[in-house]
Enzyme design. Sequence first.
Site, PDB file in Angstrom:
ATOM      1  N   PRO A  62     -86.213  44.762  21.097  1.00  0.00           N
ATOM      2  CA  PRO A  62     -85.611  45.016  19.612  1.00  0.00           C
ATOM      3  C   PRO A  62     -85.280  46.121  19.158  1.00  0.00           C
ATOM      4  CG  PRO A  62     -88.159  43.540  19.454  1.00  0.00           C
ATOM      5  CD  PRO A  62     -88.050  44.345  20.780  1.00  0.00           C
ATOM      6  N   GLU A  63     -84.809  47.537  17.982  1.00  0.00           N
ATOM      7  CA  GLU A  63     -84.424  48.250  17.559  1.00  0.00           C
ATOM      8  C   GLU A  63     -84.651  47.719  16.370  1.00  0.00           C
ATOM      9  OE1 GLU A  63     -81.477  49.945  19.669  1.00  0.00           O
ATOM     10  OE2 GLU A  63     -81.666  48.851  21.597  1.00  0.00           O
ATOM     11  N   ARG A 102     -92.762  39.426  28.150  1.00  0.00           N
ATOM     12  CA  ARG A 102     -93.185  40.415  29.593  1.00  0.00           C
ATOM     13  C   ARG A 102     -94.476  40.933  29.102  1.00  0.00           C
ATOM     14  NH1 ARG A 102     -88.144  44.101  30.503  1.00  0.00           N
ATOM     15  NH2 ARG A 102     -88.780  45.348  31.773  1.00  0.00           N
ATOM     16  N   ARG A 134     -81.082  72.671  20.864  1.00  0.00           N
ATOM     17  CA  ARG A 134     -82.082  71.489  22.029  1.00  0.00           C
ATOM     18  C   ARG A 134     -80.781  71.441  23.094  1.00  0.00           C
ATOM     19  NH1 ARG A 134     -86.399  69.196  20.021  1.00  0.00           N
ATOM     20  NH2 ARG A 134     -85.993  69.311  18.416  1.00  0.00           N
TER      21      ARG A 134
END
Length: 286
Positions: free
Chosen positions: A2-3, A113, A154
């Site tokens: 899930p994001e 998991r 960055r």
Amino acid sequence: MPELPEVEIVARSLAAQVLQHKITAIEKLDWERMVETPDLATFRATLPDRCILAIGRRAKWLLMTLDAGWTLALHLRMSGNLTVQAAEAMPDIYTHLVLALDDGRRIFFQDQRKFGRVRLLDPVGLAALHASLGPEPLDTQFAINDLAQLLARRNARLKPLLLNQAIIAGLGNIYVDEALWYAHLHPLRAASSLDPDEVERLYYAIRTVLQQGIQNHGSTLRTYRNSYGEPGNNQEHFAVYDRKQQPCPRCGTPIKRILVAQRGTHFCPVCQPDPSALPITVENNR
DNA sequence: CATTACCTGCAA
DNA sequence: TTGCAGGTAATG
């Protein structure tokens, strides 16, 4: 798995079912490593009799605001599911945490998991969690310039940078690939190489794919379900994710899959030109 | 920054 | 049997 959109849907569907209910007991906890903090004895002693006052999300953390100043923070990681179950439902072998509610229903934390984690946080711990995470991309306060600041100076490539929760919160492997496709940006582009137009494209792309993910109730590839046990359908709308060799929705070119930072990464080789193939930026004389 | 570990099931 | 999976933390 899930994001941001998936956790958002779980939070909303949970809130619709259990707000103002009391957690009466921990009925099952058979994978003790899932409790990260506090120590197990305190966790077991504190959670019972807590009332669920609010449910929200921060990054990919689901936050249950309890009484007495506690917050139960749950992370589903790759395969976690949080569902509300009727009193007679039996937990399967993958259900490692069961919270009984005052009306007999129960909350199941199922996780094939065993990567999922739980923290019971006091206000100091909650503040530390917030401080460890970057801004929320769907926050109305989050502006194009904020993204520009995150990218500026960055050297990191876009894909790993956008996956970093300390930089920007909530994006995962699916939504990064989708956002980069919408923005016409190659995943290996250096963050600092984006011009203002590209930053703006990325900003709207990120917000678009996340909002679309929420509208479509999240993406279900294998195990994701909302708290009613229902799958999402955003996977039917992917442009590139999990679509290796299939045609790009814009130009028809077969989607490529490469490894970036050990993650499967999907993109259109035509719409998202390789950074090494970009025209050389000649140092313009004055 | 890259690699490895954490787990289990499933598809190739 | 091997490799892969939506995430993150720990280690060179």
